[in-house]
Scaffold this motif. Structure first.
Motif, short mmCIF file in Angstrom:
data_model
loop_
_atom_site.label_atom_id
_atom_site.label_comp_id
_atom_site.label_asym_id
_atom_site.label_seq_id
_atom_site.Cartn_x
_atom_site.Cartn_y
_atom_site.Cartn_z
N ILE A 47 6.76 3.98 7.41
CA ILE A 47 6.86 5.53 7.64
C ILE A 47 5.77 6.23 6.66
O ILE A 47 5.32 7.17 6.81
CB ILE A 47 8.32 6.11 7.35
CG1 ILE A 47 9.07 5.46 8.55
CG2 ILE A 47 8.25 7.47 6.94
CD1 ILE A 47 10.65 5.77 8.34
N LEU A 48 5.75 5.83 5.39
CA LEU A 48 5.12 6.35 4.52
C LEU A 48 3.27 6.01 4.84
O LEU A 48 2.57 6.94 4.71
CB LEU A 48 5.19 5.83 2.96
CG LEU A 48 6.65 6.15 2.46
CD1 LEU A 48 6.54 5.77 0.73
CD2 LEU A 48 6.74 7.62 2.58
N ALA A 84 2.95 5.89 -2.81
CA ALA A 84 4.12 6.74 -3.31
C ALA A 84 3.79 6.88 -4.84
O ALA A 84 3.90 7.97 -5.20
CB ALA A 84 5.29 6.13 -2.93
N LEU A 85 3.70 6.09 -5.47
CA LEU A 85 3.42 6.13 -6.76
C LEU A 85 2.01 7.02 -7.38
O LEU A 85 2.35 7.66 -8.39
CB LEU A 85 3.15 4.83 -7.36
CG LEU A 85 4.47 3.80 -7.36
CD1 LEU A 85 4.09 2.40 -8.04
CD2 LEU A 85 5.59 4.48 -7.84
N THR A 86 0.90 6.90 -6.55
CA THR A 86 -0.28 7.61 -7.17
C THR A 86 -0.33 8.96 -6.51
O THR A 86 -0.59 9.85 -7.32
CB THR A 86 -1.42 6.78 -6.85
OG1 THR A 86 -1.49 6.39 -5.72
CG2 THR A 86 -1.42 5.47 -7.56
N GLN A 133 0.73 -1.12 0.00
CA GLN A 133 -0.20 0.20 -0.18
C GLN A 133 0.71 1.35 0.03
O GLN A 133 0.53 2.32 -0.61
CB GLN A 133 -0.88 0.13 1.11
CG GLN A 133 -1.76 -1.05 1.41
CD GLN A 133 -2.97 -1.01 0.43
OE1 GLN A 133 -3.39 0.20 -0.17
NE2 GLN A 133 -3.44 -2.30 -0.26
N ALA A 134 2.07 1.28 0.55
CA ALA A 134 3.00 2.23 0.78
C ALA A 134 3.53 2.57 -0.66
O ALA A 134 3.78 3.69 -1.02
CB ALA A 134 4.09 2.01 1.75
N THR A 137 8.19 14.36 -2.63
CA THR A 137 7.49 14.44 -1.26
C THR A 137 7.91 13.08 -0.46
O THR A 137 7.82 13.07 0.52
CB THR A 137 5.97 14.47 -1.58
OG1 THR A 137 5.60 13.45 -2.43
CG2 THR A 137 5.62 16.08 -2.05
N VAL A 138 8.30 12.00 -1.35
CA VAL A 138 8.55 10.79 -0.63
C VAL A 138 10.01 11.08 0.24
O VAL A 138 10.03 10.91 1.18
CB VAL A 138 8.92 9.63 -1.58
CG1 VAL A 138 9.56 8.41 -0.91
CG2 VAL A 138 7.66 9.35 -2.17
#
Lengths: 597, 132
Positions: free
Chosen positions: A332-333, A146-148, A141-142, A154-155
C-alpha cells in the motif's frame, strides 16, 4: 552478478515439506552436480504456491513449467530431461481435470487465472530465508519511504485512504485502529501481530509467515513508526514450528542489516520485534485474551472498552493486527492508497487470501480480489466438487461463521455481503461441502469445537455452547423433538446477545445459519429419524433386499453381533435392535442385496 | 553483514540483488519478453551450445536488457547448423539462427534483438509445432 540460467523453485510450505519436498531439493542438487550444472541452475525452497492439492510442487523458470506431485525419485528425470536437454517431463505436468490436457505453464492454469496476489506476492517466488531476495523485490523500501518521506500522520492517512480492513475476521478499518493508538499518549506503546490462527482448516497466516516473513516484519516496523511504538511482538502458536523458524530467521537477518534495532536507516527510529508463543487456544485470537496470554496470564478476554489502543499490553496503548493485514501494508505504501482502493468492492478494498478445503478438487491457498463471487472461487479456481458430486454448502468464517448455499453462490465476496447472508469473512477458511454432508452434524462439529475452546469466563458461552452441542447430539442420534429445534433457535439468539467476547457471540452462527436453510434436514432427523445425507450412523438402517439375497450366509458370518439370521439359500434378515450399524455386512455382500437407508 | 545506514544504501542493495530474482520476474510476464532459446541437446552441446548460452547470458546482463529471457530447449532438428538459437520477439514469428558462435551472439543481440534488423545466418523454418 549471478550467472544462473534457470531457477528451480521447490515448495517449502508445511504441506509440501511433509510430502518430502526437502528430499527433492537435495536430489535435484545432487543430479545437477553429476551433470556439471550446479552453477547454471539455482535450486531453492520457497513458500507455499497455494496448489496444495497436488503437492509437492516444483516450478522451473524462466519457462514457468509447473510440475505437480513430484517425488524425490523424479529429480533425476527433471534434471536429465528438462534441465539438461530442455524437454519437459510430460507425466509430471498438471492435467486439467475436465479436458485431461497437460498444462505446460502455470499462466494457463485455471487455478491461477482468476487470482490476484498482493499479500502473497512473494509467496512461492522468493526464498523466505534470504533477506536479499526480499530486498530485490522492493523489500523494506516501504519502510524507508515511511521513515524518510512521510510523517506518522501521513502514513496513517495513507492506510486509511486505502480502505484496508482487518483480515483476521473483524474487518475493522486498519487505518482507524492505527489512529486511535497514535493519538493515545504514553511513554511506551506496542505493535502486536496476531498470528494465532485458530480456525479449523485455515492456514493463510501460517503460509504468509512461511513464505514471506519479511513482509510482516517490515509492516510491523512501519506500524511502530506510525503509532509511536518501538517494540513489536508476534503472538504465534507454538504448533507452527516452520513459521516460527522462518520468522526468527527473518528477524535475525533484518537486525544484521540494521533494518530492525537502533537508528534504522540513519533516521533515528528504533524498533525491534520479540516472538511470544501461544499454546494454541482459539480464544487467544481475540485481542484482549491474546494480550493477557502474552502477559503470562490466563487467555481470557475482557470487555471492551477499554480497547487495546488505550490500554493493552501491560496497560499501554497497543495496536493488534493480523498477519495478512500486515502483509498488505508495504505494498500500500509503495503503490499508493489509490492503487489499493481500486481493487475490490465499494466497502471492502484489496484482496483476500482464502484456504480452500473440504470436498473440493483444488484444495489450496488462493488470493482473489474482493468482490469475486463464491461460484468463481469454488468452481473456477477450486475446480468444482470432488468426484462429480453435487455442491451443497460452503462454510466460511470458521466456527464463528456460517454456511452459504447454492442460492448465495453468485454473491460477490466481501465483509458486508457475507454478514448480510448470515455468515462472515472470518480469517479466510472456506470449507466446501457436498451432498453427502449432514448439516446438523456440521453444526455439531463446530459447536463441539467452540464448547472445547470456550474459556469458561462467561456463562452464556460456557454453559450455552454445551447445551447447544448436547441438543445437536440428540438430534443426530434421532432422539430430538420439535421442541428441541425451537430451543436451539432461542438459545442461540440468547448466547449471541449476551456472551462476553467474539467467540461466544458468534459461536451459535453455525446453528443459526443452517437451521433456517436446512430446516427440512433437521426435521427429517427429528420426525422421521432419518439422515438424508446418510452420515449420522445412529440413524442408518441396513436392510436386506429379499429379491436380491441368495442366502450365501456371508453377511451373517461377518456380523460381529450376530444380528443377521437366515437359512442357507433363503433370504436373510437383520434384527434392527441388535444391529450396531458397523456396515461390515454391507461391504461383504457381493450381490448388492444390502442397502443403507 | 554490514548495516544498511540509509535509504540510499538500501536502494543500491536492491539494484545489486535484483539479478537474483530477475529470471523469475521475467518468467512472470513471459508473453511480453523477447525469448531466446538455445538448442541444447547432445548435438548442440557437442557443437558448443553451452558457450553460446553463456555468451548470451553475459551479453544480455552486460547490456542490462531486462526484456530478454534466455532458456534452453531440446534439439530443434537443425543438426547440420548447430549451435542453433531461436529468437522470438513478441508478436513476430520465431527466427532461428544457425552456426552461432560468440561473435554471432553479439551480432544477434545488437541487430535483431535490439533493433529488429535481420541478418545473415537465418535458417528457413521447415516445420510448425503442433500447438501452433
Amino acid at each position: 552478478m549471478s550467472k544462473y540460467k534457470m531457477h528451480v523453485l521447490v515448495c517449502g510450505g508445511t504441506g509440501c515439506l511433509s510430502s518430502n519436498s526437502s528430499q527433492i531439493v537435495d536430489n535435484i542438487k545432487k543430479y545437477l552436480k553429476e551433470n556439471g550444472m550446479e552453477n547454471d541452475v539455482q535450486v531453492l525452497k520457497t513458500g507455499c504456491f497455494g496448489f496444495c492439492e497436488k503437492g509437492p510442487i516444483v516450478k522451473i523458470l524462466p519457462d514457468n513449467t509447473f510440475y505437480v506431485q513430484v517425488k524425490p525419485e523424479d529429480a533425476e528425470i527433471i534434471v536429465k530431461e528438462h534441465l539438461v536437454k530442455g524437454r519437459k517431463v510430460e507425466r509430471l505436468l498438471y492435467k486439467e481435470p475436465l479436458t485431461n490436457k497437460s498444462i505446460e505453464d502455470s499462466k494457463h492454469m485455471d487455478f491461477y487465472k482468476k487470482q490476484m496476489r498482493v499479500a502473497l506476492r512473494n509467496c512461492g517466488f522468493i526464498d523466505p530465508d534470504n533477506i536479499d531476495e526480499y530486498i530485490a523485490r522492493d523489500g523494506y523500501q516501504a519502510l524507508g519511504k515511511a521513515l524518510t518521506e512521510m510523517t506518522p500522520e501521513t502514513v496513517i492517512e495513507e492506510v486509511k485512504k486505502s480502505g484496508l480492513r482487518g483480515r483476521g475476521g473483524g474487518g475493522f478499518p486498519t487505518g482507524l485502529k492505527w489512529e486511535f493508538a497514535h493519538k493515545n499518549k504514553a511513554d511506551q506503546k506496542y505493535v502486536v501481530c496476531n498470528a494465532d490462527e485458530g480456525d479449523p482448516g485455515a492456514f493463510m497466516d501460517r503460509s504468509i509467515l512461511e513464505g514471506d516473513p519479511h513482509s510482516v516484519v517490515e509492516a510491523m516496523a512501519i506500524c511502530g513508526y506510525a503509532i509511536g511504538a518501538n517494540k513489536g511482538l508476534v503472538y504465534i502458536r507454538a504448533e507452527y514450528p516452520l513459521a516460527i523458524q522462518r520468522l526468527r530467521n527473518a528477524i535475525k537477518s533484518a537486525r544484521e542489516y540494521g533494518l530492525l534495532g537502533k537508528d534504522i536507516l540513519g533516521t533515528g527510529f528504533d524498533f525491534d520485534i520479540e516472538i511470544k508463543y501461544g499454546a494454541g487456544a482459539f480464544v487467544c485470537g481475540e485481542e484482549t485474551a491474546l494480550i493477557h496470554s502474552m502477559e503470562g496470564g490466563r487467555g481470557e478476554p475482557t470487555t471492551k472498552p477499554p480497547f487495546p489502543a488505550e490500554s493493552g499490553f501491560w496497560g499501554k496503548p497497543t495496536n493488534v493486527n493480523n498477519v495478512e493485514t500486515f502483509a498488505n501494508i508495504p505494498v500500500i505504501l509503495l503503490k499508493g492508497a489509490d492503487w489499493f482502493s481500486s481493487i475490490g468492492t465499494e466497502k471492502s478494498k484489496g484482496t483476500k487470501v482464502f484456504a480452500l478445503a473440504g470436498k473440493i478438487n483444488n484444495v489450496g491457498l488462493i488470493e482473489v480480489p474482493m468482490g469475486t463471487t463464491l461460484r468463481e472461487v469454488i468452481f473456477d479456481i477450486g475446480g468444482g466438487i470432488k468426484n462429480g458430486k453435487k455442491f451443497k454448502a460452503v462454510q466460511t468464517g470458521g466456527p464463528s461463521g456460517g454456511c452459504l448455499t447454492e442460492k448465495d453462490l453468485d454473491t460477490p465476496i466481501d465483509f458486508d455481503n457475507l454478514l448480510a447472508k448470515g455468515s462472515m469473512m472470518g480469517s479466510g477458511g472456506m470449507i466446501v461441502m457436498d451432498e453427502d454432508d449432514c448439516m446438523p452434524s456440521v453444526a455439531k462439529f463446530y459447536l463441539e469445537f467452540t464448547e472445547d475452546e470456550s474459556c469458561g469466563k462467561c456463562t452464556p458461552c460456557r454453559v450455552g455452547t454445551k447445551r447447544l452441542s448436547e441438543i445437536l447430539t440428540k438430534i443426530t442420534e434421532g432422539k430430538g423433538t420439535m421442541e428441541d429445534l425451537q430451543t436451539l433457535k432461542t438459545l442461540s439468539q440468547t448466547i449471541k446477545d449476551t456472551a462476553l467476547c467474539g467467540l461466544g457471540q458468534t459461536a451459535p452462527n453455525p446453528v443459526l445459519s443452517t437451521i433456517e436453510t436446512f430446516w427440512d434436514e433437521y426435521v427429517a432427523h427429528v420426525k422421521e429419524h432419518r439422515c438424508p445425507a446418510g452420515q449420522c450412523t445412529a440413524l442408518l438402517q441396513y436392510k436386506i433386499l429379499e429379491e436380491k439375497c441368495i442366502g450365501c450366509t456371508a453377511c451373517s458370518r461377518v456380523c460381529p453381533v450376530g444380528a443377521i439370521s437366515g437359512k442357507v439359500k433363503s433370504t436373510h434378515v437383520i434384527d434392527q435392535d441388535k444391529c450396531i450399524k458397523c456396515g461390515a455386512c454391507y461391504d461383504k455382500c457381493k450381490f448388492s442385496a444390502i442397502v443403507r437407508q | 553483514m554490514a548495516k544498511i545506514k540509509s535509504l540510499e544504501e538500501l536502494k543500491q542493495l536492491r539494484e545489486q540483488f535484483k539479478s537474483k530474482v530477475d529470471l523469475r520476474e521475467k518468467g512472470d510476464k513471459m508473453e511480453k519478453m523477447i525469448q531466446i532459446r538455445v538448442a541444447m541437446a547432445t548435438c548442440g552441446i557437442a557443437a558448443g551450445a553451452r558457450d553460446v548460452m553463456n555468451a548470451l547470458v553475459d551479453e544480455v546482463s552486460a547490456q542490462k536488457l531486462d526484456n530478454v529471457v534466455i532458456s534452453q530447449t531440446g534439439c530443434m532438428g537443425y543438426c547440420y547448423a548447430e549451435p542453433t538459437v531461436e529468437v522470438t520477439i513478441p508478436g513476430k514469428e520465431p527466427v532461428v539462427f544457425g552456426e552461432v558462435d560468440k561473435e554471432k551472439v553479439k551480432e544477434i543481440i545488437e541487430k535483431y534483438v535490439k533493433n529488429g534488423e535481420l541478418l545473415d545466418g537465418i535458417i528457413p523454418v521447415t516445420h510448425k509445432t503442433v500447438d501452433e
